[in-house]
Enzyme design. Structure first.
Site, PDB file in Angstrom:
ATOM      1  N   GLY A   1      41.464  11.405 -26.959  1.00 44.90           N
ATOM      2  CA  GLY A   1      42.649  11.164 -27.796  1.00 44.90           C
ATOM      3  C   GLY A   1      42.468  10.681 -29.130  1.00 44.90           C
TER       4      GLY A   1
ATOM      5  NE  ARG B   1      41.216  13.068 -23.368  1.00 40.96           N
ATOM      6  CZ  ARG B   1      42.447  12.805 -23.589  1.00 40.96           C
ATOM      7  NH1 ARG B   1      43.422  14.005 -23.652  1.00 40.96           N
ATOM      8  NH2 ARG B   1      42.883  11.651 -24.312  1.00 40.96           N
TER       9      ARG B   1
ATOM     10  CB  THR C   1      41.956   4.668 -27.749  1.00 34.89           C
ATOM     11  OG1 THR C   1      43.145   4.461 -26.875  1.00 34.89           O
ATOM     12  CG2 THR C   1      41.195   3.370 -27.512  1.00 34.89           C
TER      13      THR C   1
ATOM     14  CG  ASP D   1      38.079   4.948 -21.137  1.00 35.41           C
ATOM     15  OD1 ASP D   1      38.539   5.853 -21.719  1.00 35.41           O
ATOM     16  OD2 ASP D   1      38.544   4.351 -20.158  1.00 35.41           O
TER      17      ASP D   1
ATOM     18  N   GLY E   1      50.332   4.228 -22.746  1.00 32.95           N
ATOM     19  CA  GLY E   1      49.638   3.249 -21.977  1.00 32.95           C
ATOM     20  C   GLY E   1      49.579   3.463 -20.892  1.00 32.95           C
ATOM     21  NE  ARG E   2      45.640   7.811 -19.836  1.00 29.34           N
ATOM     22  CZ  ARG E   2      44.826   8.773 -20.287  1.00 29.34           C
ATOM     23  NH1 ARG E   2      44.727   9.913 -19.741  1.00 29.34           N
ATOM     24  NH2 ARG E   2      44.021   8.291 -21.328  1.00 29.34           N
TER      25      ARG E   2
ATOM     26  CG  ASP F   1      42.163   1.592 -23.007  1.00 34.42           C
ATOM     27  OD1 ASP F   1      41.849   1.957 -24.088  1.00 34.42           O
ATOM     28  OD2 ASP F   1      42.287   2.525 -22.156  1.00 34.42           O
TER      29      ASP F   1
ATOM     30  CG  ASP G   1      46.137   4.005 -24.579  1.00 29.77           C
ATOM     31  OD1 ASP G   1      47.328   4.152 -25.076  1.00 29.77           O
ATOM     32  OD2 ASP G   1      45.661   4.769 -23.845  1.00 29.77           O
TER      33      ASP G   1
HETATM   34  O1  F6P Z   1      45.178   8.273 -26.533  1.00 29.56           O
HETATM   35  C1  F6P Z   1      45.525   7.498 -25.159  1.00 29.56           C
HETATM   36  C2  F6P Z   1      46.785   8.267 -24.673  1.00 29.56           C
HETATM   37  O2  F6P Z   1      47.598   8.053 -25.760  1.00 29.56           O
HETATM   38  C3  F6P Z   1      47.480   7.576 -23.521  1.00 29.56           C
HETATM   39  O3  F6P Z   1      48.307   6.313 -23.517  1.00 29.56           O
HETATM   40  C4  F6P Z   1      48.107   8.692 -22.749  1.00 29.56           C
HETATM   41  O4  F6P Z   1      48.104   8.528 -21.603  1.00 29.56           O
HETATM   42  C5  F6P Z   1      47.219   9.630 -23.230  1.00 29.56           C
HETATM   43  O5  F6P Z   1      46.617   9.368 -24.458  1.00 29.56           O
HETATM   44  C6  F6P Z   1      47.635  11.135 -23.359  1.00 29.56           C
HETATM   45  O6  F6P Z   1      47.095  11.816 -23.860  1.00 29.56           O
HETATM   46  P1  F6P Z   1      46.519  13.663 -23.892  1.00 29.56           P
HETATM   47  O7  F6P Z   1      48.113  13.825 -24.151  1.00 29.56           O
HETATM   48  O8  F6P Z   1      45.978  13.838 -25.009  1.00 29.56           O
HETATM   49  O9  F6P Z   1      46.149  13.858 -22.818  1.00 29.56           O
END
Ligand code: F6P
Length: 324
Positions: free
Chosen positions: A11, A72, A126, A103, A171-172, A130, A128
């Site tokens: 991301g 990704r 990132t 990560d 914030g997953r 994290d 987040d």
């Molecule tokens: O960049 C991290 C993050 O923003 C997370 O908090 C979120 O869940 C995720 O990316 C969503 O990313 P994408 O829509 O690119 O899969």
């Protein structure tokens, strides 16, 4: 070492461009070449490289996103994909790789290092926050400012209409954005993945603040919060269990990942790029650069992605006291 590669992966986050700029200019400063690799590990497999000199990164320190694009990569999870990537690096004469990402990206860098002994260095990018080994990841500060700005705007309309707003932030797995932006935005309650506040406590707390004279309220919800209901189900529950509040939902979404990086993120990115390149030139590999006690420090990639970053308990308490 005569040539270093740089890629952004996973991301995106504000400050990635500033990090690319810093890596490219640090290479130029040390008289080595720098190759930009497009679309993260995808571009590594496809050999999508471009030589970058100091001037090629002009005018990007203030830009969100990443000029190298990001992805990704599924193919990098296969042995054949990684072999191709390694062959391409060799063919291009690249002798060290800087990976800017989170990560998943660091896991990719670690595998490349483990299988082929290829020198890698991580820069944590990132929103987040994290990643272990740095108090701030690139983009976290900018995202916080973006979220606080959004909360301020929603507050205007919430108070005009005497409404209760649930605002979902990213914030997953972690609540760093929710907790910090929630405090800064004056939220009544903050729901995070690390803690299960419980639905009843939430409703009780909202009723209490109503009684104490508040006519509108804001609840910040991290997307991975532990209560186990999505934000619309939360709204319905509160609607059913609280009299007289007009409840609305606002999901901030990907706007949190965009925008011009803050001053903090630009400086951090510049420092991290220098440290990453100089560490590779010193023969170090398999580390991530991070900010600790105001200094640039190295952490083993393995440790950087191990476990969860801990939420600051003091912030939880501050938030509780502020919603009195
Ligand atoms: O960049 C991290 C993050 O923003 C997370 O908090 C979120 O869940 C995720 O990316 C969503 O990313 P994408 O829509 O690119 O899969």
């Amino acid at each position: 070492i005569k040539k270093i590669g740089v890629l952004t992966s996973g991301g995106d986050s504000p400050g990635m461009n500033a990090a690319i700029r810093s890596v490219v200019r640090s290479c130029a400063y040390h008289n080595i070449e720098c190759a930009g690799i497009y679309r993260g590990f995808e571009g590594l497999i496809e050999g999508d490289f471009k030589l970058m000199d100091a001037r090629s990164v002009k005018g990007i320190i203030n830009k969100g996103g990443t000029i190298l694009k990001t992805a990704r990569s599924k193919d990098f999870r296969t042995k054949e994909g990684r072999q191709k990537a390694f062959d391409n690096l060799n063919q291009a004469g690249i002798e060290g790789l800087v990976v800017v990402g989170g990560d998943g990206s660091f896991t990719g860098a670690m595998v490349l290092n483990k299988e082929f002994g290829f020198p890698v260095m991580g820069i944590p990018g990132t929103i987040d926050n994290d990643i272990v080994g740095t108090t701030h990841t690139l983009g976290f500060d900018t995202a916080l400012n973006t979220v606080v700005d959004a909360i301020d705007k929603i507050r205007d309309t919430a108070s005009s209409h005497n409404r209760l707003f649930f605002i979902e932030v990213m914030g997953r797995d972690v609540g760093h954005i929710a907790l910090n932006a929630g405090i800064a935005g004056g939220a009544e309650e903050i729901l995070i993945p690390e803690e299960d506040l419980g639905l009843d406590r939430l409703v009780e707390s909202l009723k209490r603040s109503r009684k104490s004279g508040k006519s509108s309220s804001i609840v910040i919800v991290a997307e991975g919060d532990k209560i186990g209901k999505n934000i619309f189900e939360l709204k319905d529950y509160v609607d059913e269990n609280m009299e007289g509040y007009d409840v609305r939902v606002s999901v901030l979404g990907h706007m949190q990942r965009g925008g011009a990086p803050s001053c903090f993120d630009r400086v951090l990115a510049s420092r991290m790029g220098v440290k990453a390149v100089e560490s590779i030139l010193e023969g170090k590999s398999n580390y991530m650069v991070g900010l600790q006690n105001g200094k640039m420090e190295l952490t083993h990639l393995e440790n950087a992605i191990k476990g969860k970053t801990k939420i600051n308990l003091e912030l939880l308490r501050v938030s509780d006291i502020m919603s009195t």
